[in-house]
Design a protein around this motif. Structure first.
Motif, PDB file in Angstrom:
ATOM      1  N   VAL A 240       0.850  -1.190   0.000  1.00  0.00           N
ATOM      2  CA  VAL A 240       0.000   0.000   0.000  1.00  0.00           C
ATOM      3  C   VAL A 240       0.886   1.240   0.000  1.00  0.00           C
ATOM      4  O   VAL A 240       1.845   1.341   0.772  1.00  0.00           O
ATOM      5  N   ALA A 241       0.545   2.192  -0.875  1.00  0.00           N
ATOM      6  CA  ALA A 241       1.213   3.499  -0.906  1.00  0.00           C
ATOM      7  C   ALA A 241       0.150   4.565  -1.118  1.00  0.00           C
ATOM      8  O   ALA A 241      -1.048   4.269  -1.147  1.00  0.00           O
ATOM      9  N   GLY A 242       0.585   5.802  -1.308  1.00  0.00           N
ATOM     10  CA  GLY A 242      -0.372   6.899  -1.409  1.00  0.00           C
ATOM     11  C   GLY A 242      -1.271   6.809  -2.616  1.00  0.00           C
ATOM     12  O   GLY A 242      -2.459   7.149  -2.543  1.00  0.00           O
ATOM     13  N   THR A 243      -0.723   6.384  -3.756  1.00  0.00           N
ATOM     14  CA  THR A 243      -1.494   6.264  -4.989  1.00  0.00           C
ATOM     15  C   THR A 243      -1.171   4.925  -5.650  1.00  0.00           C
ATOM     16  O   THR A 243      -0.169   4.277  -5.313  1.00  0.00           O
ATOM     17  N   ALA A 249       5.279   1.718  -8.696  1.00  0.00           N
ATOM     18  CA  ALA A 249       6.652   2.160  -8.962  1.00  0.00           C
ATOM     19  C   ALA A 249       7.602   1.747  -7.842  1.00  0.00           C
ATOM     20  O   ALA A 249       8.753   1.363  -8.092  1.00  0.00           O
ATOM     21  N   GLU A 250       7.148   1.808  -6.588  1.00  0.00           N
ATOM     22  CA  GLU A 250       7.995   1.448  -5.452  1.00  0.00           C
ATOM     23  C   GLU A 250       8.155  -0.064  -5.327  1.00  0.00           C
ATOM     24  O   GLU A 250       9.222  -0.557  -4.968  1.00  0.00           O
ATOM     25  N   PHE A 251       7.098  -0.792  -5.610  1.00  0.00           N
ATOM     26  CA  PHE A 251       7.065  -2.218  -5.311  1.00  0.00           C
ATOM     27  C   PHE A 251       7.676  -3.076  -6.412  1.00  0.00           C
ATOM     28  O   PHE A 251       8.371  -4.057  -6.130  1.00  0.00           O
ATOM     29  N   SER A 289      -3.289   2.216  -3.946  1.00  0.00           N
ATOM     30  CA  SER A 289      -3.721   3.163  -2.926  1.00  0.00           C
ATOM     31  C   SER A 289      -4.573   2.434  -1.891  1.00  0.00           C
ATOM     32  O   SER A 289      -5.050   1.317  -2.137  1.00  0.00           O
ATOM     33  N   PRO A 290      -4.807   3.041  -0.726  1.00  0.00           N
ATOM     34  CA  PRO A 290      -5.683   2.402   0.259  1.00  0.00           C
ATOM     35  C   PRO A 290      -7.054   2.039  -0.312  1.00  0.00           C
ATOM     36  O   PRO A 290      -7.581   0.954  -0.024  1.00  0.00           O
ATOM     37  N   GLU A 291      -7.625   2.894  -1.128  1.00  0.00           N
ATOM     38  CA  GLU A 291      -8.937   2.614  -1.703  1.00  0.00           C
ATOM     39  C   GLU A 291      -8.891   1.405  -2.632  1.00  0.00           C
ATOM     40  O   GLU A 291      -9.748   0.521  -2.572  1.00  0.00           O
ATOM     41  N   THR A 292      -7.878   1.344  -3.487  1.00  0.00           N
ATOM     42  CA  THR A 292      -7.745   0.222  -4.417  1.00  0.00           C
ATOM     43  C   THR A 292      -7.559  -1.097  -3.677  1.00  0.00           C
ATOM     44  O   THR A 292      -8.212  -2.097  -3.975  1.00  0.00           O
ATOM     45  N   VAL A 293      -6.637  -1.101  -2.706  1.00  0.00           N
ATOM     46  CA  VAL A 293      -6.363  -2.339  -1.958  1.00  0.00           C
ATOM     47  C   VAL A 293      -7.585  -2.750  -1.146  1.00  0.00           C
ATOM     48  O   VAL A 293      -7.935  -3.934  -1.075  1.00  0.00           O
ATOM     49  N   ALA A 294      -8.267  -1.798  -0.541  1.00  0.00           N
ATOM     50  CA  ALA A 294      -9.452  -2.114   0.264  1.00  0.00           C
ATOM     51  C   ALA A 294     -10.538  -2.758  -0.590  1.00  0.00           C
ATOM     52  O   ALA A 294     -11.155  -3.752  -0.177  1.00  0.00           O
ATOM     53  N   ARG A 295     -10.783  -2.215  -1.767  1.00  0.00           N
ATOM     54  CA  ARG A 295     -11.815  -2.789  -2.630  1.00  0.00           C
ATOM     55  C   ARG A 295     -11.468  -4.207  -3.057  1.00  0.00           C
ATOM     56  O   ARG A 295     -12.337  -5.074  -3.122  1.00  0.00           O
ATOM     57  N   ALA A 321      11.784   1.289   5.770  1.00  0.00           N
ATOM     58  CA  ALA A 321      10.996   2.524   5.854  1.00  0.00           C
ATOM     59  C   ALA A 321       9.721   2.411   5.021  1.00  0.00           C
ATOM     60  O   ALA A 321       8.635   2.835   5.462  1.00  0.00           O
ATOM     61  N   LYS A 322       9.822   1.835   3.835  1.00  0.00           N
ATOM     62  CA  LYS A 322       8.637   1.672   2.991  1.00  0.00           C
ATOM     63  C   LYS A 322       7.675   0.645   3.585  1.00  0.00           C
ATOM     64  O   LYS A 322       6.456   0.802   3.508  1.00  0.00           O
ATOM     65  N   LEU A 323       8.216  -0.400   4.190  1.00  0.00           N
ATOM     66  CA  LEU A 323       7.359  -1.403   4.827  1.00  0.00           C
ATOM     67  C   LEU A 323       6.602  -0.799   6.007  1.00  0.00           C
ATOM     68  O   LEU A 323       5.421  -1.089   6.209  1.00  0.00           O
ATOM     69  N   MET A 324       7.265   0.052   6.763  1.00  0.00           N
ATOM     70  CA  MET A 324       6.594   0.706   7.894  1.00  0.00           C
ATOM     71  C   MET A 324       5.464   1.604   7.401  1.00  0.00           C
ATOM     72  O   MET A 324       4.378   1.649   7.998  1.00  0.00           O
ATOM     73  N   ARG A 325       5.702   2.328   6.312  1.00  0.00           N
ATOM     74  CA  ARG A 325       4.656   3.184   5.759  1.00  0.00           C
ATOM     75  C   ARG A 325       3.494   2.334   5.236  1.00  0.00           C
ATOM     76  O   ARG A 325       2.321   2.695   5.417  1.00  0.00           O
ATOM     77  N   CYS A 326       3.798   1.203   4.619  1.00  0.00           N
ATOM     78  CA  CYS A 326       2.757   0.286   4.154  1.00  0.00           C
ATOM     79  C   CYS A 326       1.907  -0.214   5.317  1.00  0.00           C
ATOM     80  O   CYS A 326       0.669  -0.242   5.236  1.00  0.00           O
ATOM     81  N   ILE A 327       2.546  -0.605   6.406  1.00  0.00           N
ATOM     82  CA  ILE A 327       1.823  -1.065   7.591  1.00  0.00           C
ATOM     83  C   ILE A 327       0.894   0.030   8.103  1.00  0.00           C
ATOM     84  O   ILE A 327      -0.272  -0.221   8.442  1.00  0.00           O
TER      85      ILE A 327
END
Length: 343
Positions: A240-243, A249-251, A289-295, A321-327
């Motif tokens: 999960v990221a912001g968009t 791109a990150e993953f 994004s949170p919305e995409t993953v949630a759906r 750091a990215k894993l913490m933000r994902c959590i």
């Protein structure tokens, strides 16, 4: 329905990259996994699972030790393996270790038993691969006999028998919560039902809806065997990221490195961006994004009728750091959205 759904996070303790791009030590990765588990507890995630591996690219070979360290710094999150490779371990020792974790965590321990998708532990501990099936079946049979915490008499071909034997320490509120990890064979589904244990489906590729028949089959098997309908869980990878664009791109680069490294050992072709996109769009990769993953999670929960969803958030060298933000995003934005969608 939503009250029954639990949300978890799983990690294999993948060797991550530091700020300089170099691989971190196994010791530092283990310390980072502990910090990730502590964060998950603070943010209200229901379950934190740590996988067991015996190879250079994963730091954790003794998940219950890592989980005990997390237990000492947390209050409510349930803690378990993802998975424990029972075939190459001793069921009595596995039970003792997780009963000890249950005591240290004040009743929050779980164990997910499986055969694992890697085989390094078999030669490491002296088990022949041609006994892959019988090792798991016999050891699972003994493990389930330990759950009532009564005297056990057991005999088999893969370890010494027991006669009127009790095993210690005992669990304060038995039975120890135990799942069977299932990769997708009907025989494994029946095995879980026959032993009266919840089933954790490892859905790591393809459309998750293709596992609907397995979930239905498990419920039918429970009915035929006179068992209550036991919980079903799903373990799948994601990020999960912001968009959506940011998440991909990150993953992708680190996920591809992990996937191609393992694939080279198994004769798979390297992962293309097209294959990655297909898995993200229509497969079992919960990324965006949170919305995409949630759906996407809500759709899987509804389709399979599961009681728990566990996101495997680690991916090769993807940074701590990215894993913490994902959590953080999973706990604070994805989970509330899924509950609302299922509401």
């Amino acid at each position: 329905m939503t009250a029954a759904i639990e949300f978890g996070l799983d990690t294999f303790g993948d060797i991550t990259a530091g700020p300089d791009g170099q691989s971190l030590s196994h010791a530092q990765v283990i310390r980072d996994v502990i910090a990730e588990g502590v964060l998950a507890d603070r943010l209200g995630v229901d379950f934190f699972g740590v996988g067991e591996h015996h190879r250079e690219d994963f730091a954790v070979s003794a998940p219950e030790v890592v989980l005990a360290a997390i237990a000492g710094q947390t209050q409510r999150i349930r803690l378990g393996s993802a998975v424990t490779v029972l075939s190459s371990d001793d069921p009595v020792r596995v039970y003792q270790r997780f009963a000890t974790l249950d005591a240290a965590s004040q009743g929050r321990a779980e164990v997910i038993l499986g055969r694992g998708s890697f085989t390094e532990s078999f030669p490491l501990f002296g088990y022949p691969l041609d006994q892959y099936e019988v090792l798991f079946e016999e050891k699972l049979d003994l493990f389930t006999k330990l759950l009532p915490q009564e005297k056990v008499t057991w005999s088999g071909t893969v370890r010494a028998g027991l006669r009127d034997q009790r095993v210690f320490p005992t669990v304060e509120k038995p039975p120890l919560r135990t799942w069977i990890g299932v990769g997708g064979s009907p025989e494994s589904v029946v095995r879980a039902a026959r032993h009266g244990l919840p089933m954790m489906l490892a859905i790591i590729g393809g459309d998750p809806r293709r596992f609907v028949p397995y979930a239905d089959f498990f419920r039918q098997a429970c009915d035929r065997l006179g068992q209550p309908r036991l919980p079903i869980g799903v373990h799948s990878p994601g990020y999960v990221a912001g968009t959506d664009a940011e998440a991909r791109a990150e993953f992708f680069p680190d996920y591809k490195r992990m996937r191609d490294r393992i694939g080279a050992e198994r004769g798979w072709s390297p992962m293309s961006e097209t294959e990655f996109a297909q898995e993200a769009d229509r497969g079992s990769l919960y990324i965006g994004s949170p919305e995409t993953v949630a759906r996407k999670i809500a759709a899987t929960v509804q389709a399979l009728g599961v009681q728990r969803f566990q996101l495997k958030y680690s991916a090769g060298p993807l940074s701590h750091a990215k894993l913490m933000r994902c959590i953080e995003l999973y706990a604070t934005e994805v989970i509330p959205r899924v509950r609302a969608l299922l509401g």
